[in-house]
Design a protein around this motif. Sequence first.
Motif, short mmCIF file in Angstrom:
data_model
loop_
_atom_site.label_atom_id
_atom_site.label_comp_id
_atom_site.label_asym_id
_atom_site.label_seq_id
_atom_site.Cartn_x
_atom_site.Cartn_y
_atom_site.Cartn_z
N GLY A 1 0.86 -1.19 0.00
CA GLY A 1 0.00 0.00 0.00
C GLY A 1 0.89 1.23 0.00
O GLY A 1 1.88 1.28 0.72
N ILE A 2 0.55 2.21 -0.86
CA ILE A 2 1.43 3.37 -0.98
C ILE A 2 0.64 4.65 -0.76
O ILE A 2 -0.36 4.88 -1.43
CB ILE A 2 2.09 3.40 -2.37
CG1 ILE A 2 2.83 2.09 -2.62
CG2 ILE A 2 3.06 4.57 -2.48
CD1 ILE A 2 2.87 1.67 -4.05
N LYS A 3 1.12 5.46 0.16
CA LYS A 3 0.52 6.78 0.36
C LYS A 3 1.55 7.80 -0.11
O LYS A 3 2.70 7.79 0.35
CB LYS A 3 0.27 7.04 1.86
CG LYS A 3 -0.99 6.43 2.41
CD LYS A 3 -1.24 6.96 3.82
CE LYS A 3 -2.26 6.11 4.54
NZ LYS A 3 -2.30 6.40 5.98
N ALA A 4 1.12 8.68 -1.04
CA ALA A 4 2.05 9.68 -1.56
C ALA A 4 1.25 10.89 -2.02
O ALA A 4 0.06 10.76 -2.29
CB ALA A 4 2.84 9.09 -2.73
N PRO A 5 1.88 12.06 -2.13
CA PRO A 5 1.17 13.22 -2.67
C PRO A 5 0.62 12.89 -4.04
O PRO A 5 1.25 12.17 -4.82
CB PRO A 5 2.25 14.31 -2.76
CG PRO A 5 3.31 13.87 -1.82
CD PRO A 5 3.27 12.37 -1.78
#
Lengths: 87, 148
Positions: A33-37
């Motif tokens: 899972g990736i959280k990024a702007p």
Amino acid sequence: MLILTRHLNEKIIIGDNIEITVVDIQGDQVSLGIKAPKEISIHRKEIYEAIQAENRQAAQSVPGNLSRISQLLKRGQNGENGGEGER
Amino acid sequence: MKLQTACFGNIEIDPAGIIHFPGGVPGFEDCRRFVLLQRPEEAPVAWLQGVDDPDLAFAVVEPCHFLADYHPPLSPADLEPLKLAAGEEALVLTILVLAPEPERITANLQAPVIINREEKLGAQVYLGEEWPRKYYLFPRQGRKAAGT
């Protein structure tokens, strides 16, 4: 390359605004899972490289005379061309 | 503002027409600003001309001009950076690879450029492997029969 070992549900933070979580592990397959702007695009690498290559080819194929293509498209709208796709 | 371009030479562009691509496009990540230019004799094909990189220009066309039913499915992750609501009208463009022979000209249907005209925001969106990266616009007659 920095190599870190994580267990299920553990996380990695890159800079101060990109976070990666090991969401699932099934055999040799890892779900991340990736959280990024939102302005940072995220892709599987081989896909990103394929789009890059296609874009570079497109950029190198110009300049060209587009009026010929314009004529062909206008003729095509009368049902004369049949396109076909390939991956 | 003036731009010294590879395709159009020295041109004057309206800063109000500049479209912002927050991540650039794959292969040209540092070019964050583009303008859409069109010469009347070339319509419906247009140019996506780089502003940050004036040597960069893509020939682009709306797919409706060669394909009746192309409706790229855009996910919330695709729509949000463009400030588009679900179902909201966006400008959809496909990038062309040009060639001297028409039968070699292709459109990238796998990764269209989506533009929010009102907000002047754009991005190249990846749709999935089931979409062709090379869609031949003008195949030669009998090409399919030859099995190429």
